[in-house]
Every structure is written in structure tokens, then in C-alpha cells.
Design an enzyme around this catalytic site. Structure first.
Site, PDB file in Angstrom:
ATOM      1  N   GLU A   1       0.831  -1.205   0.000  1.00 24.18           N
ATOM      2  CA  GLU A   1       0.000   0.000   0.000  1.00 24.18           C
ATOM      3  C   GLU A   1       0.866   1.255   0.000  1.00 24.18           C
ATOM      4  O   GLU A   1       0.572   2.231  -0.706  1.00 24.18           O
ATOM      5  CB  GLU A   1      -0.929   0.007   1.219  1.00 24.18           C
ATOM      6  CG  GLU A   1      -2.102  -0.934   1.096  1.00 24.18           C
ATOM      7  CD  GLU A   1      -3.140  -0.730   2.178  1.00 24.18           C
ATOM      8  OE1 GLU A   1      -4.181  -0.119   1.889  1.00 24.18           O
ATOM      9  OE2 GLU A   1      -2.904  -1.176   3.310  1.00 24.18           O
TER      10      GLU A   1
ATOM     11  N   GLU B   1      -4.405  -9.713   3.436  1.00 26.64           N
ATOM     12  CA  GLU B   1      -5.435  -9.370   4.420  1.00 26.64           C
ATOM     13  C   GLU B   1      -6.655 -10.280   4.378  1.00 26.64           C
ATOM     14  O   GLU B   1      -7.271 -10.572   5.415  1.00 26.64           O
ATOM     15  CB  GLU B   1      -5.883  -7.909   4.222  1.00 26.64           C
ATOM     16  CG  GLU B   1      -4.906  -6.871   4.720  1.00 26.64           C
ATOM     17  CD  GLU B   1      -3.834  -6.520   3.705  1.00 26.64           C
ATOM     18  OE1 GLU B   1      -3.121  -5.527   3.907  1.00 26.64           O
ATOM     19  OE2 GLU B   1      -3.710  -7.237   2.680  1.00 26.64           O
TER      20      GLU B   1
END
Length: 691
Positions: free
Chosen positions: A105, A125
């Protein structure tokens, strides 16, 4: 303590370097350091651009999953990513090793990305029941085709960066010096200009194609047991439809709601429990894993163990009782490899190489050079005792000695070997070459060096070790027996074995207890079931015993709780004769029957497992409640999103379980609550609080 983030200027470009060993986790100190470096960059009169890079084996990896339970640790990653992207000076992320989750990210928020070949990028995730939280679902589909973005985010799998397949994961792949290349690239952006990722929309050009990909993903992942896939797809769908900040706000809101779900809590628990189980409390000395393997017994279990050892590159000396048994063992092992070759999971040359390291004999003295001797003969105490007396005489000094039993008295076998300080159990689960779990049953006299060698050996086989004090049944078969006794009690009340299996599959198990029983063989655990159930007396209703009296032992005889048809026995049918046998047994005992719902089946089976787990903790056999969960998850297919029997009980509420058990125990002592369950209730609804 040194600062994990350093700042230096080279050739007019700021080098923001991260070093937070061992894996460069994006913890609070790193996030704070990056923000401070960005502030310094904005004021730097010399640096016109920057690169962000890292020392060590990886670029950046996610912080501790426990951080998901506390969102007060400012600065949050989203603040760091937004600040990086808002920089008026171009910033290039230079990736090597792993850039996963928050690490990727951060890279997506940079103005460009370069990577070494083989660097890994991805978002794990989803495996924790979560979604990215710092704009990952909004930035990724701006840089790569939507199909690629959906695949990465929904699978949780990382991608290896390679020049020949790079749909936009990075802007360039660098074979040479990554830092120099990053500096050069950043300098070029100063003159050429740059566009923040949030402003890019070129991937959104074909609106109908984008929506078609979203629809396909909803169909494929619509039956997921967790809520995370739907949330992820919602975020990806929003990326071209909403302004970036609105899409990012949706992502954060969904992340927060998911973090508090039972599924996400359970999956975080599994992640932590698997890693904690790999190292016993107090630690172990570092020792080399035993190399050469001596194996006694080449039946189904022994063959699987042999394949596991051969796959790790080890030489295996297998001993059987006679030439016919030697031939059968060789055939079993060869058959496993031939099936792997036919399914293209293994090449012919690899099979030849593995089999070349296998030697089979009837001479037990051939084990005298083995670094580890593993016994996998049938579950008969007298047979195993005789084998261990001989192994103890022929094994070399310092060899690790391991029995594969879990049902029998391991301490007794260690005594028979006359080398108790070198002896323990390595309980593989069938099929041993497929299953990833090995219970390490440590005896009272097992030396620390032997225990350390056992853990090193299991890890070298790329399996997961779980420590347990030596005892009959260890962890897995103790809980499995309680599970089956509860299931038999339900059948006695009026349920069918097929009702029980269906209810547990609906809960999330890959197979029900009776399907698993047929797979392992009804005779394997007969003696242990009888021993465990002694206290039930006349109330014992053992459906497996009913089948065994008729010669039905499960898949290996083509008949058990189910019927197995065809040469490969893959066609499965219910066994109507069994239902008639059960009905006759109920009638002979004068039992009245009633309808048993799926909810009642689920409740009884889960309570039996959790209560038996609490007894194991009472007896000090397991070090952690999480170890029990790991065994049931890896060996018996307990659904990961439920966390294992102990975590599932915590999520249900232990006080409710305790009250139910107290009521049931008044009619049947099988349900008497373990003291460990009472203690966990007193200590805040957590088994971990009583350890």
C-alpha cells in the site's frame, strides 16, 4: 535503539531508508519515522525528489496482527500513505524481497515503483478476514487491470515480479543496483512531471468490462464463509464510481466493521497460534536437524512418512519384518510418487531421484547409522515394546528416537528403549506425506537436545510441529475421541450418522466425523475409544463397534459408515444396513428416540471438543489453548474462520457453555465441565488467562 528510518541526500535525491529487523515490519516507529522524513523532504533545499527503500531481506511487511485490535496507534498507515502521495516532490518506492499488505500500500501511494526481479507484492489481508485499510483497494485498480487487481486481493496470494509479466504491479524491473536506478528514475520525474496514483483513471476506460469483472467476482466468491470478499469487491467497484477520498473512506469503514467480526478475530487467532506453536515456551537450543532417517514399518503411515523424508532430500533406510512386507512397502511408496507424476505434481526425474535414496531391508541392524529412527508399526503395545527394545540396542549413540503412536503409552515405550532421554513421539497424521501437522510428544525424561532436534526435523520436512506432553491420545486423538463420543450420543438419541456429518460440514468442516472415521479406519482407534469411554459403562453407544462386529472397517474394506464402490472406491453411498443396525441397537436397549436438529448436533459436538481441550489444559499436556486449536485446524479440518474449538468457545461465550454442560452433566457424566473451563470463565472468558 537506532532510528528505524534514516534520511540522506545523494545526487540531489533524498534516500529514505528503512531498517527494522528482522522483517522490516511497518510498526508505529517506522510509520512515525517515514512521516518525519517526508516533512524533512518538504523543507529540504537540496533534494528535489526522493526514493524510499529498505535494508534487510524485505522492503516492508505488515505490522503485528494484534495491531488490528487497537486502532489508537497513531500515525495510522493511511496517514502515512496520504502524506507520501501528497508530496510536491516525486517519490519512487524501490522494492526488493517482500512488499506485502501495508508495505505494498505504501508503494502504491508513491509516484512510481521499481523492483528487483523476484520481489513479491500482494495483499494477504483476506486470509485474516480483512481488507486493506490505507487505500489499497482504490489505488491498485488504478494501476493494473481490474481482473488482476481482483485476483490479487481476493486470493491473498503474492505475485513474483518479473519483466515478462508485469501488468502494472511496478513501473520497472531492475537487474542492477536498485538504489542507483531509483535515484535516476526519481530525477527523471522532476523534469518529466508525475501524477499521484489517486488521480490516475486510465484503467477505468472500459466501464462495461470493469463491471463484468466485478459481476464474475461476486459469483465466484459469493459463498465465502467470511464477509471480507464481499467488502473487497464493493471497494473495487467503488474505485471508478466515487471520488478517491470517498472510496478510501468506504474502505476504512468496511475494514473497521470487519475487524470486529467473529471471523476476523478467529483468523487473527489462527495466524498467531500457528506461529506460537512453532516454538515451545522457554525456547529450545539451536541444533541441526537429523539428516539420515531409519524407519521401522512401511504400512500406509510408514510409507507416507518415508515420502515426507525423501521429499526433504534425506536418505531413508526402511525396515520391515519380512521380504513380502518389504515389497509391499516399496510398492506403496512408489505408488505415491507415480500418482504424483501422473497428476503432473512431480517430474519423472524427481521421482527417480527420491526413490534412489530409499533402501529397504528386513535387517534392523541397518538402522545403526541413522540420525533419527522413527517407528511406525501397527498400534499394538506388545509389538511396539519388542521393536523398541531392539531399536534401543542398535541405534547409534545420540540418535533421535521417535514413535509415531499417539494412542499408546509413550512413556512405556521410552522405557522399553532404555534410552528415555533420546525418546519422544512424532505423531504424523494420515496421509503423512500430505498432512502438515506433527505432534511432538515429549516424555518426562526427554532431553532438551532431543526435543530441539525433533522440532528442527519437523520444520525441515516443511511441516508444523506442536508440542504436547507425552500421553495417550496426545491432543488430536483425545479431542477427536470426545467429538466422536458426542456424535455417537446424538445417534443414540435419534440422529443418523449422516445427519451428524451434514451438520458439521455445514459448520465448515471438510468432512464430518463419520466420514473421517471411515478414512482413517475404524479399527485404528478401537482400543483407545474403549479406554476413554470406560466411565460411560452401559451408556456407551459405539456405532463403530457395531460396524466392526460385521467386518466393516471403513474405506479399506469398502464398507463402514458409508459404502465405497468401484475399483478406486471413490463412489460413496450411505450404508442402509448400518441404519438398520442402529435401530436394532436402540430397540434392544429400550431407547426412545427424538428428532435432533442440526443446531443441536453442532452445539453438542463443539462443546465436547472445547471441554476436552479444557481438560487437556487442566492436565498440563498442552502449553497453550492455541496449540489445541492448531492441531484441530491442521489435522482434522476444523474451519479456520471459526478459529479452532477453543477460540470458537471463547467467541460463543464460555459462561453459556459452562451452564449448558452443568445441565447436561446431571444426566450424563460425560458432560461434566472441566475445571479449566470454570477457571477461564472466572478469568475473563479467555482460556489463555488460565495458562
Amino acid at each position: 535503539m537506532t532510528d528505524p528510518v534514516t534520511y540522506a541526500v545523494r545526487d540531489g535525491v533524498a534516500v529514505i531508508e528503512i531498517y527494522n529487523p528482522p522483517f522490516n515490519a511497518l510498526d508505529r516507529a517506522v510509520r512515525t519515522g517515514i512521516l518525519e522524513a517526508l516533512m524533512r523532504l518538504s523543507e529540504d533545499k537540496v533534494a528535489s525528489a526522493a526514493i524510499i527503500c529498505a535494508k534487510g531481506p524485505s522492503f516492508l511487511t505488515p505490522s503485528d496482527v494484534r495491531d488490528f485490535e487497537d486502532r489508537s496507534h497513531s500515525p495510522l498507515l493511511t496517514e502515512v500513505c496520504d502524506a507520501l502521495e501528497a508530496s510536491k516532490k516525486p517519490i519512487v518506492a524501490c522494492l526488493h524481497g517482500a512488499a506485502l499488505g501495508g508495505g505494498y500500500e505504501l508503494a502504491l501511494a508513491a509516484h512510481a515503483r521499481l523492483a528487483k526481479p523476484g520481489a513479491k507484492v500482494g495483499f494477504p489481508e483476506i486470509t485474516l478476514g480483512l481488507i486493506p485499510e490505507a487505500g489499497g483497494t482504490q489505488r491498485l485498480p488504478r494501476l493494473v487491470p481490474v481482473d488482476a487487481a481482483l485476483e490479487m486481493l481476493l486470493s491473498g496470494k503474492s505475485v513474483d515480479i518479473a519483466p515478462e509479466h508485469n501488468p502494472g504491479w511496478v513501473d520497472g524491473v531492475v537487474d542492477g543496483d536498485l538504489i542507483s536506478a531509483g535515484i535516476s528514475y526519481a530525477t527523471g520525474l522532476v523534469d518529466a512531471g508525475f501524477q499521484p496514483t489517486r488521480e490516475r483513471r486510465e484503467r477505468f476506460g472500459e466501464g462495461l468490462d470493469y463491471q463484468d469483472a466485478i459481476a464474475r467476482a461476486r459469483t465466484e466468491y459469493g459463498r465465502s464463509p467470511t464477509q471480507a470478499p464481499t467488502a473487497l469487491i464493493d471497494c473495487i467497484e467503488a474505485a471508478p464510481l466515487l471520488p478517491f477520498d470517498a472510496g478510501a473512506a468506504l474502505e476504512r469503514d468496511l475494514f473497521t466493521s470487519l475487524a470486529n467480526t467473529d471471523e476476523a478475530q478467529a483468523l487473527r487467532h489462527v495466524y498467531i497460534a500457528v506461529r506460537e506453536a512453532a516454538t515451545p515456551r522457554g525456547g529450545l537450543p539451536e541444533v541441526a536437524a537429523p539428516w539420515s532417517v531409519g524407519l521401522v514399518g512401511g504400512g500406509a503411515m510408514g510409507a507416507g512418512i518415508a515420502v515426507s523424508c525423501l521429499d526433504s532430500g534425506r536418505p531413508v533406510q526402511l525396515v520391515e519384518r519380512d521380504e513380502a512386507s518389504v515389497a509391499a512397502a516399496e510398492a506403496r511408496i512408489r505408488g505415491i510418487y507415480q500418482r504424483a507424476v501422473s497428476r503432473r505434481r512431480l517430474g519423472q526425474d524427481a521421482m527417480t531421484d527420491r526413490l534412489a535414496r530409499l533402501t529397504c531391508t528386513t535387517d534392523l541392524d541397518a538402522l545403526s547409522d541413522a540420525d533419527i529412527v522413527i517407528e511406525a508399526v501397527p498400534e499394538d503395545l506388545a509389538t511396539k515394546e519388542a521393536v523398541w527394545a531392539r531399536i534401543g540396542r542398535v541405534a547409534k549413540e545420540g540418535a533421535l528416537l521417535a514413535t509415531n503412536t499417539s494412542y499408546l503409552d509413550i512413556e512405556y515405550l521410552a522405557e522399553a528403549s532404555e534410552r528415555p532421554n533420546q525418546m519422544l513421539a512424532l505423531h504424523f497424521f494420515a496421509p503423512a506425506h500430505v498432512q502438515h501437522l506433527v505432534e511432538v510428544g515429549v516424555c518426562l525424561d526427554t532431553g532438551q537436545e532431543a526435543e530441539a532436534a525433533a522440532f528442527a526435523f519437523v520444520n525441515a520436512l516443511q511441516k508444523k510441529p506442536v508440542r504436547v506432553s507425552a500421553s495417550e491420545g496426545l491432543i488430536g486423538n483425545r479431542i477427536l475421541t470426545a467429538f466422536r463420543l458426542a456424535a455417537d450420543g446424538l445417534v443414540a438419541r435419534g440422529a443418523s450418522p449422516y445427519d451428524v456429518d451434514a451438520a458439521m460440514r455445514a459448520y465448515g468442516f471438510k468432512m464430518g466425523p463419520y466420514e473421517a472415521f471411515d478414512l482413517s479406519g475404524l479399527d485404528v482407534s478401537a482400543a483407545f475409544r474403549a479406554l476413554y469411554a470406560e466411565g460411560l459403562g452401559a451408556r456407551r453407544f459405539d456405532v463403530a463397534d457395531m460396524l466392526m462386529r460385521e467386518g466393516a472397517l471403513g474405506q479399506k474394506t469398502g464398507r463402514g459408515f458409508y459404502k465405497y464402490l468401484g475399483d478406486d472406491r471413490r463412489t460413496v453411498r450411505q450404508n442402509p444396513a448400518l441404519l438398520a443396525t442402529i435401530a436394532s441397537e436402540r430397540e434392544a436397549r429400550g431407547m426412545s428416540t427424538t428428532q435432533v436438529s442440526a443446531a443441536e448436533i453442532e452445539k453438542a459436538c463443539l462443546l465436547a471438543m472445547a471441554n476436552e481441550g479444557a481438560r487437556i489444559l487442566d492436565e498440563g499436556l498442552a502449553e497453550r489453548a492455541g496449540d489445541i486449536d492448531v492441531v484441530m485446524l491442521l489435522a482434522f479440518g476444523f474451519p479456520r474462520h471459526k478459529g479452532g474449538p477453543m477460540k470458537a468457545a471463547e467467541l460463543r461465550g464460555l459462561l453459556g457453555d459452562l451452564r449448558t454442560l452443568e445441565i447436561w452433566a446431571a444426566a450424563d457424566p460425560f458432560w461434566a465441565p472441566a475445571e479449566g473451563l470454570r477457571d477461564a470463565v472466572k478469568n475473563g472468558n479467555r482460556f489463555s488467562a488460565v495458562l
